[in-house]
Scaffold this active site. Structure first.
Site, PDB file in Angstrom:
ATOM      1  N   LYS A  75     -41.253  26.592 -29.497  1.00 13.91           N
ATOM      2  CA  LYS A  75     -41.972  25.788 -28.487  1.00 13.91           C
ATOM      3  C   LYS A  75     -41.196  24.525 -28.144  1.00 13.91           C
ATOM      4  CE  LYS A  75     -45.732  25.781 -31.064  1.00 13.91           C
ATOM      5  NZ  LYS A  75     -45.361  26.797 -32.085  1.00 13.91           N
ATOM      6  N   THR A  76     -40.670  23.843 -29.163  1.00  9.97           N
ATOM      7  CA  THR A  76     -39.874  22.639 -28.913  1.00  9.97           C
ATOM      8  C   THR A  76     -38.604  22.976 -28.144  1.00  9.97           C
ATOM      9  OG1 THR A  76     -40.706  21.636 -30.959  1.00  9.97           O
ATOM     10  CG2 THR A  76     -38.709  20.682 -30.000  1.00  9.97           C
ATOM     11  N   ASP A 120     -46.239  17.601 -29.449  1.00  7.26           N
ATOM     12  CA  ASP A 120     -46.384  18.696 -30.412  1.00  7.26           C
ATOM     13  C   ASP A 120     -47.700  18.524 -31.162  1.00  7.26           C
ATOM     14  OD1 ASP A 120     -45.732  20.988 -31.723  1.00  7.26           O
ATOM     15  OD2 ASP A 120     -44.110  20.141 -32.918  1.00  7.26           O
ATOM     16  N   THR A 169     -50.460  25.314 -32.188  1.00  8.53           N
ATOM     17  CA  THR A 169     -50.648  26.581 -32.901  1.00  8.53           C
ATOM     18  C   THR A 169     -52.112  26.998 -32.869  1.00  8.53           C
ATOM     19  OG1 THR A 169     -50.938  25.385 -34.991  1.00  8.53           O
ATOM     20  CG2 THR A 169     -48.714  26.152 -34.462  1.00  8.53           C
ATOM     21  N   ARG A 228     -36.951  30.259 -36.577  1.00  7.90           N
ATOM     22  CA  ARG A 228     -36.772  29.163 -37.537  1.00  7.90           C
ATOM     23  C   ARG A 228     -36.583  29.710 -38.946  1.00  7.90           C
ATOM     24  NH1 ARG A 228     -41.488  25.000 -37.628  1.00  7.90           N
ATOM     25  NH2 ARG A 228     -40.612  24.495 -35.584  1.00  7.90           N
TER      26      ARG A 228
END
Length: 347
Positions: A75-76, A120, A169, A228
């Protein structure tokens, strides 16, 4: 009087802090900077590219974007790619960091034209902060209440054209009025296995470490379909190879890395196995309620629901039903459990 001497942090603490900083620096290094470098999520990329191209043609900022999905899915990275494609700067913050309306007002009033504000963990914004965002997103005005009681008054501040990109999330925890103000809501799902393998190969090339095809397969299978996690396993495999005098990541290095991390071939960690075993052995495979599972594991319900369960359901190891959670046959087989037909319980 003797001067007090400051105690130095324990060596282990210093090493842990150093490792975290190194990992963060590597994360930035491995992060794609252009669409050509971004692997996977083809449908999302196409949709975003259309939105961005249309905004550029009109000379306007991109519509506000809401990105949601499990942690570690990018997302980032997507937020930064949007900023790069729009040739805009980006300011980053988190929901918990914005405690008061004044905090948000300070951030919004200091934005530049066409700048992107990335928030975020947006589901952790409180309702008062969300209400301030309504007018900021819709009419680019910031309404601030000064004073209290009968003497209170509201002033309005014009904001520059900007784009809010929010990531979460837990999209269900955002209020409906806030969700409705985003021009596009994008769900980021788990990656395909071949995309994870491609990400590992790309990252290994950037890190300057050779990796065997079989090692790529092993790490990809254990990466929980998450970039990640894939990059984290690659870094640990690189560490293991270097410490043991290996000049590349082999099949053996990959397997040993997973072994010392206590991660099995499908990426299950100790907490995953404990969850499945608890439902299987203590509750005969389910159904059992979330609160009961949390009490049995001495774990927070939110952690179980947000962190543990999504991947287990993706594997087909766990099922949510109206009556509670149930372990699937695939998990029973993977864990090596046996069904006692007489007692109808799992052993």
């Amino acid at each position: 009087m003797a001067e007090k001497t400051k105690q130095k942090p324990a060596k282990s603490s210093v090493q842990a802090e150093t490792q975290i900083k190194e990992d963060q620096a590597i994360d930035v290094l491995l992060r794609p900077e252009r669409w050509e470098e971004y692997i996977g999520q083809e449908k999302i990329k196409r949709n975003l590219q259309i939105i961005i191209k249309a905004a550029r043609n009109r000379g306007e900022p991109v519509d506000h974007l809401l990105l949601y999905g499990q942690a570690g899915l990018g997302k980032t990275t997507l937020a930064r790619l949007v900023a790069n494609e729009m040739a805009s700067s980006i300011k980053t913050t988190t929901g918990p960091a914005i405690e008061r309306a004044g905090d948000l007002a300070a951030i919004l009033s200091n934005l530049d034209d066409h700048e992107i504000l990335f928030i975020d963990e947006a589901h952790r914004l409180n309702r008062l902060i969300e209400e301030v965002l309504y007018s900021a997103m819709e009419s680019r005005k910031l309404h601030i209440v000064i004073g209290k009681g009968p003497g209170a008054r509201t002033i309005s501040i014009d904001l520059p054209p900007f784009t809010l990109v929010a990531a979460t999330t837990r999209i269900n925890l955002l209020s409906a009025p806030l969700r409705s103000r985003f021009g596009a809501t994008i769900k980021i799902d788990y990656y395909e296995l071949q995309d994870i393998e491609a990400i590992i190969k790309r990252s290994a090339k950037i890190l300057g470490i050779e990796i065997e095809p079989r090692a790529v397969e092993i790490l990809a299978l254990a990466a929980r379909y998450t970039p990640r996690t894939a990059n984290r396993l690659l870094r640990r495999a690189r560490d293991y190879a270097q410490v043991n005098g290996e000049n590349k990541i082999t099949e053996g290095v990959a397997k040993k890395t997973l072994e010392y991390l206590e991660i099995d071939s499908l990426g299950l960690e100790n907490h995953d196995r404990l969850l499945l075993s608890a439902i299987s052995q203590k509750f005969a495979g389910g159904p059992v309620g979330l609160s009961t599972i949390a009490a049995a594991l001495d774990e927070d319900k939110g952690i179980i629901e947000e962190v543990y369960e999504p991947y287990l359901m993706r594997l087909g190891f766990l099922r949510r039903t109206p009556a509670g959670r149930m372990v699937e046959p695939a998990a029973i087989e993977h864990l090596g459990l046996k069904l006692d037909q007489d007692k109808n319980a799992l052993l």
